[in-house]
Design a protein around this motif. Structure first.
Motif, PDB file in Angstrom:
ATOM      1  N   ARG A  47       0.805  -1.220  -0.071  1.00  0.00           N
ATOM      2  CA  ARG A  47       0.005  -0.101   0.059  1.00  0.00           C
ATOM      3  C   ARG A  47       0.997   1.363   0.071  1.00  0.00           C
ATOM      4  N   GLU A  48       0.459   2.302  -0.865  1.00  0.00           N
ATOM      5  CA  GLU A  48       1.151   3.705  -0.939  1.00  0.00           C
ATOM      6  C   GLU A  48       0.452   4.570  -0.001  1.00  0.00           C
ATOM      7  N   ILE A  49       1.072   5.205   1.041  1.00  0.00           N
ATOM      8  CA  ILE A  49       0.313   6.356   1.886  1.00  0.00           C
ATOM      9  C   ILE A  49       0.891   7.436   1.465  1.00  0.00           C
ATOM     10  N   ASP A  50       0.138   8.749   1.870  1.00  0.00           N
ATOM     11  CA  ASP A  50       0.755  10.105   1.679  1.00  0.00           C
ATOM     12  C   ASP A  50       1.165  10.518   2.863  1.00  0.00           C
ATOM     13  N   SER A  51       1.595  11.793   3.029  1.00  0.00           N
ATOM     14  CA  SER A  51       2.109  12.226   4.301  1.00  0.00           C
ATOM     15  C   SER A  51       0.775  12.595   5.120  1.00  0.00           C
ATOM     16  N   GLY A  52       0.590  12.250   6.401  1.00  0.00           N
ATOM     17  CA  GLY A  52      -0.219  12.581   7.298  1.00  0.00           C
ATOM     18  C   GLY A  52      -1.137  11.286   7.676  1.00  0.00           C
ATOM     19  N   GLN A  53      -1.086  10.325   6.834  1.00  0.00           N
ATOM     20  CA  GLN A  53      -1.906   9.128   6.921  1.00  0.00           C
ATOM     21  C   GLN A  53      -1.156   8.253   7.950  1.00  0.00           C
ATOM     22  N   SER A  54      -2.230   7.454   8.534  1.00  0.00           N
ATOM     23  CA  SER A  54      -1.888   6.483   9.751  1.00  0.00           C
ATOM     24  C   SER A  54      -1.552   5.155   9.370  1.00  0.00           C
ATOM     25  N   ALA A  55      -1.210   4.296  10.032  1.00  0.00           N
ATOM     26  CA  ALA A  55      -1.324   2.980   9.858  1.00  0.00           C
ATOM     27  C   ALA A  55      -1.246   2.239  11.021  1.00  0.00           C
ATOM     28  N   GLY A  56      -1.918   1.134  11.275  1.00  0.00           N
ATOM     29  CA  GLY A  56      -2.322   0.239  12.236  1.00  0.00           C
ATOM     30  C   GLY A  56      -3.416   0.802  13.323  1.00  0.00           C
ATOM     31  N   TYR A  57      -3.480  -0.181  14.296  1.00  0.00           N
ATOM     32  CA  TYR A  57      -4.351   0.106  15.528  1.00  0.00           C
ATOM     33  C   TYR A  57      -3.747   1.369  16.199  1.00  0.00           C
ATOM     34  N   GLY A  58      -4.780   2.198  16.635  1.00  0.00           N
ATOM     35  CA  GLY A  58      -4.395   3.451  17.146  1.00  0.00           C
ATOM     36  C   GLY A  58      -3.942   4.317  16.759  1.00  0.00           C
ATOM     37  N   ALA A  59      -3.482   4.356  15.286  1.00  0.00           N
ATOM     38  CA  ALA A  59      -2.873   5.193  14.638  1.00  0.00           C
ATOM     39  C   ALA A  59      -1.600   5.798  14.953  1.00  0.00           C
ATOM     40  N   THR A  60      -0.699   4.837  15.835  1.00  0.00           N
ATOM     41  CA  THR A  60       0.583   5.246  16.489  1.00  0.00           C
ATOM     42  C   THR A  60       1.617   5.571  15.247  1.00  0.00           C
TER      43      THR A  60
END
Length: 350
Positions: A233-246
């Motif tokens: 997956r490609e994500i942009d600046s400011g996007q989060s990953a995983g539980y809790g958005a840590t």
């Protein structure tokens, strides 16, 4: 697709041979408790026995009974001692209990079993073993195969407690009949000749763990843990990953989701701290470890090495057991023994 643990039995044997060369003329007994630290006791015991190992340590009597068919003539010590309800197993499987309390000594003597027993003296761990005022209870035993103790700080060669425990042990065993003596496990085996006595009991170092974490490791790596890449997956600046958005990306990143998680033994404490190798590049965990999945940041990995169905290495020669332990804030023992049954095992000979 599933995670895979590859166990190099040839490296295991070479580690055992290195220990035996180092400690001679003392003997070596392999510690194979907890299913040989999670690697598979049946396979490990057979490989070591074929290489000449004739003594083994386990924690529970049931573990000893399970490996007895593979080593019919070996001496198997049971660290948790004697339980009268398992007297038949000790007798029929010819097991050697490590007697830790006056109650265990009395119970063992009361069974009429004439097989040898070991005596454990506590010299500072306050965990298992006879306290100084309890040692006399062992004088009732007529067949002592081994007198042993255990170092609390054997993995730290700078600790003054090692010398204190050795001195206390050597003094305490003078009150018992002459018998082989042992105080060194993996760390103690590498502390110097004074600690070798008659028998050493290596465990983690046989499986590739460092006897003294933080110092150069003289042992060969034995395990290689890999997990499949399930999705990219490609994500942009400011996007989060995983539980809790840590995990929050500071710039565009490329992420890979691996088919392994804390249900398989990857500790949650490694969240945002651990790493995996993809295409030879160390890729950090991105976010929390979840039950079945780990996300890693593969932005810097070679593009041709990152694809669905590809492989990520979580433990191996370049990302060692001790490195994985440090990232999770724990010891190599916990990392290796927690690797669960959903991970396929493959055994190779070099």
């Amino acid at each position: 697709m599933s995670a895979l643990l590859t166990v190099d039995l040839a490296a295991l044997v070479q580690n055992a041979q290195q220990v035996r060369r180092r400690v001679g003329p003392a003997s070596m007994a392999a510690v194979v408790k907890a299913d040989a630290y999670g690697l598979g006791a049946a396979q490990v015991v057979q490989a070591l026995a074929m290489a000449g190992c004739g003594q083994f340590f386990v924690a529970h009597a049931a573990e000893a009974c399970a490996i007895r068919p593979f080593v019919p003539h070996a001496q198997i010590f049971v660290l948790h001692g004697f339980d009268a309800s398992a007297a038949g197993s000790f007798r029929d499987f010819r097991l050697t209990p490590v007697l830790n309390t006056p109650g265990q000594i009395k119970a063992y003597a009361g069974t009429g079993i004439t097989l040898p027993a070991a005596v454990h003296i506590d010299t500072g761990m306050a965990r298992l073993g006879l306290a100084p005022d309890e040692i006399a209870a062992a004088l009732s035993l007529t067949n002592i195969a081994l007198v042993m103790s255990h170092l609390a700080c054997g993995d730290d060669p700078a600790s003054p407690m090692n010398a204190r425990q050795l001195a206390d042990f050597n003094a305490a065993r003078q009150s018992l009949p002459t018998a082989p003596a042992s105080i060194a496990a993996s760390g103690g085996t590498f502390l110097g000749s004074d600690f070798l006595l008659d028998l050493v009991r290596p465990g983690i170092c046989l499986y590739g763990g460092a006897p003294h974490p933080g110092l150069p490791n003289p042992m060969l790596p034995v395990v290689r843990l890999t997990a499949p890449i399930l999705q990219l997956r490609e994500i942009d600046s400011g996007q989060s990953a995983g539980y809790g958005a840590t995990y929050v990306a500071q710039e565009p990143r490329r992420l890979a989701t691996l088919g392994i998680g804390y249900a398989d033994g990857i500790l949650r404490s490694a969240s945002n701290r651990g790493s995996a190798l993809v295409g030879g590049v160390r890729c950090p965990f991105a976010g929390r470890v979840s039950m079945d999945l780990v996300i890693v940041d593969v932005t810097d990995a070679p593009r041709d090495a990152v694809f669905e169905g590809g492989e990520a290495v979580l433990i191996g020669p370049e990302l060692t057991l001790d490195m994985a332990a440090e990232a999770a804030g724990t010891a190599a023992y916990e990392i290796i023994t927690r690797l669960g049954p959903r991970i396929a095992r493959r055994y190779v000979d070099g």
